[in-house]
Each structure stands twice: as structure tokens, then as C-alpha cells.
Design an enzyme around this catalytic site. Structure first.
Site, short mmCIF file in Angstrom:
data_model
loop_
_atom_site.label_atom_id
_atom_site.label_comp_id
_atom_site.label_asym_id
_atom_site.label_seq_id
_atom_site.Cartn_x
_atom_site.Cartn_y
_atom_site.Cartn_z
N GLY A 198 0.83 -1.20 0.00
CA GLY A 198 0.00 0.00 0.00
C GLY A 198 0.86 1.24 0.00
O GLY A 198 2.01 1.22 -0.44
N SER A 199 0.31 2.31 0.51
CA SER A 199 0.99 3.61 0.43
C SER A 199 2.07 3.75 1.51
O SER A 199 1.98 3.12 2.57
CB SER A 199 -0.04 4.72 0.61
OG SER A 199 -0.68 4.55 1.86
N VAL A 202 0.56 4.72 5.02
CA VAL A 202 0.00 3.63 5.83
C VAL A 202 1.11 2.64 6.20
O VAL A 202 1.08 2.04 7.27
CB VAL A 202 -1.18 2.94 5.09
CG1 VAL A 202 -1.74 1.80 5.93
CG2 VAL A 202 -2.29 3.95 4.80
N GLU A 220 5.59 -3.33 0.88
CA GLU A 220 5.64 -3.07 -0.57
C GLU A 220 4.90 -1.76 -0.79
O GLU A 220 3.67 -1.72 -0.79
CB GLU A 220 4.96 -4.22 -1.33
CG GLU A 220 5.68 -5.56 -1.23
CD GLU A 220 6.92 -5.62 -2.11
OE1 GLU A 220 7.03 -4.85 -3.08
OE2 GLU A 220 7.81 -6.44 -1.82
N CYS A 254 1.60 0.51 -9.14
CA CYS A 254 2.67 1.01 -8.27
C CYS A 254 3.96 1.26 -9.04
O CYS A 254 4.71 2.16 -8.70
CB CYS A 254 2.93 0.03 -7.13
SG CYS A 254 3.30 -1.62 -7.70
P1 NAD Z 1 -3.49 2.19 1.22
O1 NAD Z 1 -2.20 2.28 1.93
O2 NAD Z 1 -4.46 3.29 1.36
O3 NAD Z 1 -4.29 0.86 1.64
C1 NAD Z 1 -3.72 -0.43 1.62
C2 NAD Z 1 -4.39 -1.30 2.67
O4 NAD Z 1 -4.16 -0.73 3.94
C3 NAD Z 1 -5.90 -1.45 2.52
O5 NAD Z 1 -6.27 -2.79 2.79
C4 NAD Z 1 -6.45 -0.52 3.58
O6 NAD Z 1 -7.67 -0.97 4.15
C5 NAD Z 1 -5.38 -0.56 4.64
N1 NAD Z 1 -5.31 0.70 5.39
C6 NAD Z 1 -5.63 1.95 4.96
N2 NAD Z 1 -5.45 2.85 5.94
C7 NAD Z 1 -5.00 2.17 7.02
C8 NAD Z 1 -4.64 2.53 8.35
N3 NAD Z 1 -4.71 3.79 8.75
N4 NAD Z 1 -4.23 1.56 9.19
C9 NAD Z 1 -4.14 0.28 8.79
N5 NAD Z 1 -4.49 -0.14 7.54
C10 NAD Z 1 -4.91 0.80 6.67
O7 NAD Z 1 -3.09 1.93 -0.30
P2 NAD Z 1 -4.05 1.81 -1.56
O8 NAD Z 1 -4.66 3.14 -1.84
O9 NAD Z 1 -4.94 0.63 -1.43
O10 NAD Z 1 -2.97 1.45 -2.71
C11 NAD Z 1 -2.23 2.43 -3.36
C12 NAD Z 1 -0.81 2.54 -2.87
O11 NAD Z 1 -0.22 1.26 -2.81
C13 NAD Z 1 0.07 3.35 -3.79
O12 NAD Z 1 0.95 4.15 -3.04
C14 NAD Z 1 0.84 2.29 -4.56
O13 NAD Z 1 2.05 2.73 -5.12
C15 NAD Z 1 1.02 1.26 -3.51
N6 NAD Z 1 1.24 -0.07 -4.10
C16 NAD Z 1 2.46 -0.65 -3.97
C17 NAD Z 1 2.70 -1.89 -4.57
C18 NAD Z 1 4.03 -2.60 -4.47
O14 NAD Z 1 4.09 -3.76 -4.85
N7 NAD Z 1 5.08 -1.96 -3.99
C19 NAD Z 1 1.67 -2.51 -5.28
C20 NAD Z 1 0.45 -1.87 -5.37
C21 NAD Z 1 0.24 -0.65 -4.77
#
Ligand code: NAD
Length: 478
Positions: A198-199, A202, A220, A254
Site C-alpha cells: 500500500g501507500s 499507511v 511493498e 505502483c
Molecule cells: P493504502 O495504503 O491506502 O491501503 C492499503 C491497505 O491498507 C488497505 O487494505 C487498507 O484498508 C489498509 N489501510 C488503509 N489505511 C489504514 C490505516 N490507517 N491503518 C491500517 N491499515 C490501513 O493503499 P491503496 O490506496 O490501497 O494502494 C495504493 C498505494 O499502494 C500506492 O501508493 C501504490 O504505489 C502502492 N502499491 C504498492 C505496490 C508494491 O508492490 N510496492 C503494489 C500496489 C500498490
């Protein structure tokens, strides 16, 4: 929103599931490669039978074209499974290592034991691939797992839950759907490993929570992945690769090239080739790109508004739209857009774009492009297009990123022989193939000493002249 009582019941369920999984880890710890392969094959067969269901789920979630689901959600997972099945026995085999001189007479090995119970938190942009890909590595390593899929892709997340419920007992693998509060509740528990995608924002929350239990993490994350286009790049070839890598999944990838750094003398020709490639791929019948069945939509209104705001911010601050720029709020359509004359204080150049907008910045000397990249957080991927080997080596040596692709972009995700992941702001730890297996394994060092007289006996107190001599000669030797 759950009431306090419902929240406490939910927390109890999470805790009970983790306890049950902790019991399972005792038997899974001693599982053979054949046992684990049976589990992996169950997933593989389920996917084969439910390919159409996956198409439908992703189509409903963000109009993801079925062929992109095949390539970037299904193939990515099935190839990960096949690779694990083929190599698992070798990965699990304890590895003998050479014996250092002071320990002559001993034998050292590395054992690969499952870490135990893993938590997998997945994002929405490749919702099946990024939940089940890590699960494949976890199962290959012998771990149990709890998956928290993204709340933004409800159809795919429900299908993931259906698959796991059909294939596994919750004491082996379980899925808990919900918003971020579900992830936060799960993060309080003492898992043996957390694999988060994720981001970066987070990712920091996840790492802080993991620290409370000293749980290891694989993060990741994302960020702004640059693509350098040098003066001697094949511009037609480069443009076609960039258009594919940028606009697959509607730019919500990503490792999509976030922005281009183009050598100034080839900017105009590259722009022309990018426009040709865009038309060829997304508007071959001249009906308008919005009619293309091959372009997904933005995941939700919040991300749509964020992207439109960034585009407007760029235009207000003097950027030029070279291609595209149209959008339609009800359908969350944003036309693939190329934008030039960008400056560093525009949102488009400050934040990860994560959508179908491609800013172009020019450079005169390669050193300037490298300095620009090095002034930013280390990216997840870096792409270099050019044929000069001195320049290629210079970019490789003088920049730091999770991965690099030369003369292409995005495709490294498919190479299971190389590690996939970021560095610092773009991630911690690596995934895919053997690297994924290692992420969920404890590499246990095991040293076997012989009984009776050995080198170490000579070094025990009372320390005499012989011990002193041996230690001094060891210091001198090494
Ligand atoms: P996100 O970080 O908002 O969410 C990812 C997960 O975390 C979700 O399941 C969400 O419910 C959970 N989450 C959100 N807020 C949270 C909190 N405060 N506490 C605990 N869990 C929480 O990311 P997104 O919007 O789903 O995805 C986009 C991001 O992910 C982009 O930055 C992208 O570059 C990155 N990404 C990275 C890869 C990689 O392989 N490196 C792959 C895909 C996406």
C-alpha cells in the site's frame, strides 16, 4: 460503523482465529514440500475454474478489462504458484555453508523454517494479485495467514473470501474484510510476519504497530517512479512501451512510470511517438478513447477528484496539455493525458500520481536527470531508455531504487528470478519467487560441533600462553 460491542466481538474473532492458526503452525512447521504443493494446487485449480468470476468482479470494481485481469491478476498469481511448485523442494532444503578456520571440525547449515502466522494487508489496485501473490509465498514457506483485502474493491474482496473459505479452514487461512479499522485491529495482534502492500503513509502506521510486537515486516510501498529517455533511445519503441506501462490499469500501478525525464533534443519527437502509440492502442477505430474497451476506470470518486485537482493545479501553474485532458465524473473516466512544462511545485510532481496522467520534464545533461532523481525519495522502480552503455552504467551506479528496467518498464514484475520491492520510502524487504519464500521464512543458522576435543576447547579459561598465541594468530590471520 460498528458499535463498541460489535467491535469487541470482532476483536475476539480475530484473536481466536490467530490462536487457532498458531496451533496449526505447529503441524505446518514440519510440513513437506509435497504438503505445501497440495495447498498451492488447490488455489491454482480454483483460479482456473473461476476465471470468469474474477473477470466479472474486477469489471464491476473498476471496469478492469478482462484481458488485463488475465495478465495482471491471474497470470501473475498462477505463474507465482507454478514457480513455487517447481522450486519448493530446493528452496526448503537446508543449505550447507563453508566452515571458517577457527571452527574447523564443525559443520554449518541454514535451515528455512516458516515464520508462523502471517498477516497480509492488500491494496485495491491489483486486488487479487496483491492479496493472493503474497499468500502463495506464505504457503510455500509453510505459514498460515490472515488476509485483509482492500475495501475499495468489494467484488474482488468478496471473491477472495469465497475462495479462501472454500479451500481452507480458518485455522489455516482466513479473510477479514472491512475498512482500515479492521486492519488496525488486526495489527494489534502478535503475528509472526506482516506483509503489507500500500501507500508509504499507511506503511509507517503498519511498521509502528509491528514494532509493538517486534513482528518482522515486508512493506511493498509506492512513490514516484521516473523514466529517463536519453537522446539515443529508439523513440517509437520507447513510446509504445511507456504507453503500455503507464496506462495499463488506467495508470493505477505502483510501478507505472510516474513522470518522464526526457533529453531536451528528443522531446518533440518522443511526444509525437507517444501520441501515435496512444491512438494506436486506445483509439484504433477513431471512435474516441472513452469508447476503448481496454482502458479501466478510476477506482472511486475520491481518487477521481484527487487526479482532476492535480491536473487543474498543473494547468493553473503553467503546464501544457500535449494530449488528452478530458474527463467525465459520472463514469470516473480520465483520458490518458500527457502534460509538459511542469515545475516542481505542482502536485503532479510532488505526489505519486497513480492515474493516467504523464508529466514530461526535460534535461540537458544526464547528470541533471540523476541529480533530480537523487533529490527525491528513492523510487520503487527506475526506467532508463537509451543505448549508450556508459550512460546505462552511470544511471545504475549513481541512483538508488527498488528495481531498474533498461529499455522497458513495468515488466520486471513478471520476472520471478529477480527480487521485487522498494527501498526506504518505496518499501522494505522483497517479494516474488524465492525472495517471497525467504520473506516468510526464518533463516535459522545451525552449527554442529563434534563431541570431545575441538578448537574451542583450547580457548577456555584459565587462559594460558597457548590460548593467547592462538587468539593473536587468529587476529593476525584475519
Ligand atoms: P493504502 O495504503 O491506502 O491501503 C492499503 C491497505 O491498507 C488497505 O487494505 C487498507 O484498508 C489498509 N489501510 C488503509 N489505511 C489504514 C490505516 N490507517 N491503518 C491500517 N491499515 C490501513 O493503499 P491503496 O490506496 O490501497 O494502494 C495504493 C498505494 O499502494 C500506492 O501508493 C501504490 O504505489 C502502492 N502499491 C504498492 C505496490 C508494491 O508492490 N510496492 C503494489 C500496489 C500498490
Amino acid at each position: 460503523m460498528l458499535s463498541l460491542t460489535e467491535k469487541s466481538v470482532q476483536a475476539d474473532v480475530f484473536f481466536e482465529t490467530l490462536l487457532a492458526q498458531k496451533t496449526t503452525t505447529n503441524s505446518w512447521r514440519i510440513s513437506t514440500a509435497a504438503d505445501r504443493i497440495v495447498r498451492l494446487k488447490k488455489i491454482q485449480n480454483w483460479i482456473k475454474v473461476h476465471q470468469k468470476d474474477l473477470h466479472l468482479a474486477l469489471l464491476s470494481d473498476f471496469q478492469k478489462p478482462p484481458i488485463e485481469t488475465d495478465l495482471s491478476e491471474i497470470f501473475t498469481v498462477t505463474s507465482e504458484i507454478n514457480h513455487a511448485i517447481k522450486n519448493l523442494k530446493a528452496w526448503m532444503k537446508p543449505k550447507s555453508v563453508s566452515t571458517p578456520l577457527p571452527l574447523i571440525g564443525t559443520s554449518g547449515k541454514i535451515f528455512y523454517e516458516p515464520k508462523g502466522c502471517a498477516l497480509i494487508i492488500a491494496p485495491w489496485n491489483y486486488p487479487f494479485n496483491l492479496a493472493i501473490g503474497p499468500l502463495v509465498s506464505a504457503i510455500a514457506a509453510g505459514c498460515t495467514a490472515i488476509i485483509k483485502p482492500s475495501e475499495l474493491t468489494p467484488n474482488t474482496s468478496s471473491l477472495i473470501q469465497k475462495m479462501i473459505t472454500e479451500l481452507f479452514d480458518p485455522s489455516e487461512v482466513a479473510v477479514f474484510q472491512g475498512e482500515s479499522d479492521v486492519a488496525q485491529e488486526l495489527l494489534k495482534l502478535p503475528f509472526d510476519h506482516i506483509f503489507f502492500t500500500g501507500s508509504p503513509a499507511v506503511g509507517k502506521i503498519v511498521m509502528k504497530a509491528a514494532a509493538e510486537n517486534l513482528t518482522s515486516v515486508t512493506l511493498e510501498l509506492g512513490g514516484k517512479s521516473p523514466a529517463i529517455v536519453d537522446q539515443d533511445a529508439n523513440l517509437k519503441d520507447t513510446a509504445e512501451k511507456l504507453v503500455f506501462g503507464k496506462f495499463i490499469n488506467c495508470g493505477q500501478t505502483c510501478v507505472a512510470p510516474d513522470y518522464l525525464l526526457v533529453q531536451e533534443t528528443v522531446k518533440e519527437e518522443l511526444l509525437m511517438e507517444l501520441k501515435v502509440a496512444l491512438k494506436k492502442m486506445y483509439d484504433p477505430k477513431f471512435e474516441g478513447i472513452e469508447k476503448s474497451p481496454d482502458l479501466a476506470r478510476i477506482i472511486n470518486d475520491r481518487h477521481f477528484d484527487r487526479l482532476v485537482k492535480s491536473l487543474k493545479d498543473g494547468i493553473e501553474k503553467g503546464a501544457t496539455i500535449e494530449f488528452g485532458g478530458k474527463y467525465d465524473s459520472p463514469s470516473r473516466y480520465i483520458e490518458p493525458t500527457i502534460i509538459s512544462q511542469v515545475c516542481d511545485d505542482m502536485t503532479l510532481m510532488e505526489e505519486e500520481i497513480f492515474g493516467p496522467i504523464l508529466p514530461i520534464k526535460t534535461f540537458s545533461q544526464l547528470d541533471d536527470a540523476i541529480s533530480f532523481i537523487n533529490s527525491k525519495p528513492k523510487p520503487l522502480a527506475l526506467y532508463y531508455f537509451g543505448s549508450n552503455t556508459t550512460h546505462t552504467t552511470k544511471v545504475l551506479k549513481e541512483t538508488s531504487s527498488g528495481g531498474v528496467v533498461i529499455n522497458d518498464c513495468v515488466i520486471h514484475f513478471l520476472d520471478l528470478e529477480i527480487p521485487f520491492g522498494g527501498v526506504n520510502n518505496s518499501g522494505i524487504g522483497k517479494a516474488h519467487g524465492h525472495f517471497g519464500f525467504l520473506a516468510f521464512s526464518n533463516e535459522k543458522g545451525v552449527l554442529k560441533q563434534r563431541v570431545g576435543l575441538n578448537n574451542a576447547t583450547l580457548l577456555r579459561p584459565p587462559y594460558g600462553a597457548a590460548a593467547k598465541k592462538i587468539i593473536q594468530s587468529l587476529i593476525n590471520w584475519f
